[in-house]
Write an enzyme that holds these catalytic residues in place. Sequence first.
Site, PDB file in Angstrom:
ATOM      1  CG  HIS A   1     121.442  77.416   8.943  1.00 40.98           C
ATOM      2  ND1 HIS A   1     122.237  77.582  10.029  1.00 40.98           N
ATOM      3  CD2 HIS A   1     121.363  79.061   8.193  1.00 40.98           C
ATOM      4  CE1 HIS A   1     122.747  78.793  10.224  1.00 40.98           C
ATOM      5  NE2 HIS A   1     122.458  79.527   9.233  1.00 40.98           N
TER       6      HIS A   1
ATOM      7  CG  HIS B   1     119.071  83.933   9.224  1.00 42.21           C
ATOM      8  ND1 HIS B   1     118.686  82.763   9.593  1.00 42.21           N
ATOM      9  CD2 HIS B   1     120.338  83.695   8.715  1.00 42.21           C
ATOM     10  CE1 HIS B   1     119.457  81.777   9.508  1.00 42.21           C
ATOM     11  NE2 HIS B   1     120.629  82.259   8.828  1.00 42.21           N
TER      12      HIS B   1
ATOM     13  CD  GLU C   1     124.211  86.562   3.077  1.00 44.41           C
ATOM     14  OE1 GLU C   1     125.110  85.951   2.862  1.00 44.41           O
ATOM     15  OE2 GLU C   1     123.845  87.065   4.100  1.00 44.41           O
ATOM     16  CG  ASP C   2     121.682  82.602   1.111  1.00 47.49           C
ATOM     17  OD1 ASP C   2     122.638  83.260   0.960  1.00 47.49           O
ATOM     18  OD2 ASP C   2     121.695  81.562   1.785  1.00 47.49           O
TER      19      ASP C   2
ATOM     20  CG  ASP D   1     123.710  82.836  10.996  1.00 51.63           C
ATOM     21  OD1 ASP D   1     123.288  81.738  10.602  1.00 51.63           O
ATOM     22  OD2 ASP D   1     124.068  83.563  10.565  1.00 51.63           O
TER      23      ASP D   1
ATOM     24  CG  ASP E   1     142.959  76.983  38.743  1.00 46.12           C
ATOM     25  OD1 ASP E   1     143.787  76.330  37.878  1.00 46.12           O
ATOM     26  OD2 ASP E   1     142.483  78.304  38.834  1.00 46.12           O
TER      27      ASP E   1
END
Length: 758
Positions: A92, A116, A120-121, A183, A303
């Site tokens: 990812h 990134h 957080e993880d 992301d 259109d």
Amino acid sequence: MHISKDMSSLSTNPAVRFSDTHQDKSGILDLRDSSAPSGNLQVGVASITTLTEKLSTYLSAQDLKLVRDAYRFSDEMHLGQVRKSGEPYISHPIAVAEICAEWKLDVQAIMAALLHDVMEDQGVKKEELIERFGAPVAAMVDGLSKLEKIEFQSQIEAQAENFRKMLLAMARDVRVILVKLADRLHNMRTLGVMLPAKKRRISRETMDVYVPIAHRLGLNNLYRELQDLAFSHLFPMRYRTLAKAVRAARGNRREVVNKILSSVKESLSAAGIEAEVYGREKTLYGIYRKMLDKHLSFSQVLDVYGFRVVVENFRESYYALGTLHALFKPMPGKFKDYIAIPKTNGYQSLHTTLIGPYGTPVEFQIRTREMHRVAESGVAAHWLYKNEGSNLTDLQQRTHAWLQSLLDIQKQTGDSAEFLEHVKVDLFPGSVYVFTPKSKIVALPRGATALDFAYNIHTDIGDQAIATRINNEPVPLRSELKNGDIVEIITSPNSRPTANWLSYVRTGKARSAIRHFLRTANLNESTELGKQLLAQALVAIHLNPELPDFLVDKLLNESTAKSMDELYTDIGIGKRMAALVARHILDLVQDDSPTIPFQQYGDRQVHRPAPVIIYGSEGVSVQLAACCMPIPGDGIMGQLKRDQGLVVHTDDCKHAKRLLTKEPDRWIDVTWGEDLNRRFDTRISVVITNERGALARIAAEIGEADINISHVNMEDGDSNDMTHIHFTIQVESRNHLAKLMRSIRHLNGVSRVTRERG
């Protein structure tokens, strides 16, 4: 559907000729294989070979070494972590970095893309990232990391605060939002493995926040692809049905398309204009919105196809336009010149709709190569990160001005939910273009008023606005602006914002500035009112309004308010409901009931709580409703309105009764205080014989009663010999008004005197 690399990339040349079997890369998926996107991508071993190949076209060998270092660290941190699809998690960050490489972002942004999720993880500290990769990279990763959810009472509050953190980081460094958008794009491309409810939640968030941000930054390829992906997960059946209809229409309309394409190429060549002509198919979401907004069936959307003409220079854009208008008849009112007046996101093109063969309307976009690059990749098209001394392009200047406005809104905003509300308003894509008296162009959201214009120029001009002239005609501040208007604002140092302004301003900047003024002006009155309202709500649920210190601490720990005064103020201006705060306090009491030294009211009869006392001098925290103009002696009731405090109505006000049925929880008991040492506005209507001196006689009678007249209006009565005179007057009480009305009834020629309501 498997999305191949060439289909999912953000190419700077997205258009594909109609002779090709694939669709373009501007966010429209290849519909030959399946009718909806899928997240079941092939699982493989993660590799940075493709990323390195892309980066080597514009980064130095030293920069590539830094990228590899960031990759190795990220790979080590995410070791053993897998995605829902079964792929190693590191795939990812690599995919996000590849998308950033398409935009040719600098080495720091690519490193942030690879890193990134490590904070957080995996719990990596910002200090460690600073030490390893430098402060700019660490700051970007921090801006991209969510906050700890345990700090918040609800998922909505946590989400709003996370958005605020990200947008403020973006205001300091626009690379943060570019990495975040990359992301989100990869997450949306691989959303198929998620549960349906989670798909819908993420897709709604994408449509509400990330799609408008992509549009605001001019990232049109990304904007269109995110729209279609979100649409496919929000309404999968509609997506599949529409995709099937578009596939069928391709064959049916190929003859028309080819005929237009060949005619246009021949005409431009004959005129000596060297141009690339492409056919483009509208996105499925674009077709869907048109069907929805105009109540059309698919067969009525003529259109679906359009054409793009890319020329060498600015002058040839207009030559090409004239050539096309000579070839096919233009539709009146369907020409837009975004070259002379670019959109707020920097987009430039000429748009015209022509009547093609068989009477079919066909849309054309005409632009130069440079305009085409900006149109597809927006602020990422000229990646010149803020080097000192470098000249910013017009688009970059517009972007920096918008980012600065985010910081201005933040300074004036009370909490994260309110901040996000203001930003969402400003992300509204439709724009109206107006001019200052000195011919400077100002872009505002569609529906903006003259007051929005005033706040856009400067907060002080908005706060002191008293009137406006549009195209040299005096009009109210609430007047809606139209394209091409010349707007002049008239100010007075004595003017101040009122809560009523919130009902018609359109922009986030204006709304936050007005709320900030109302929050800070007469702050003490709002705090006192909030304290009264909370005490009343606590008594109503059998709790002592005197809160012990440890319970206050516990309440503030679970609230965004920093002090009880701030909590009281929020209640006083209607931002929080006293009943809900009281209910939360009751929950805290019940959690620790054995230790609470509270006076419980037990099972005995609890009387209705004492009403809030109204003196009429509370300032902006208490307003007397303009619809019924209550005065002392009237029966009254109070409505708590968000950011407008307490609004007092008479108890027989028809407007109030309608509001009471819609939001009964926002109404409280109020009563007039004693010894009210002030005058109150009210209105009366007098019907009198139309003769000389009639108005003077009534005015003299009002003066005799020691009553001030603030406004007079006259109109013809039902018959020619009668006149209606409407007075706005200032009285002390209902008794004072009644005495005046009795005196006026005794005047010669007066047939009726009534108090006006509404």
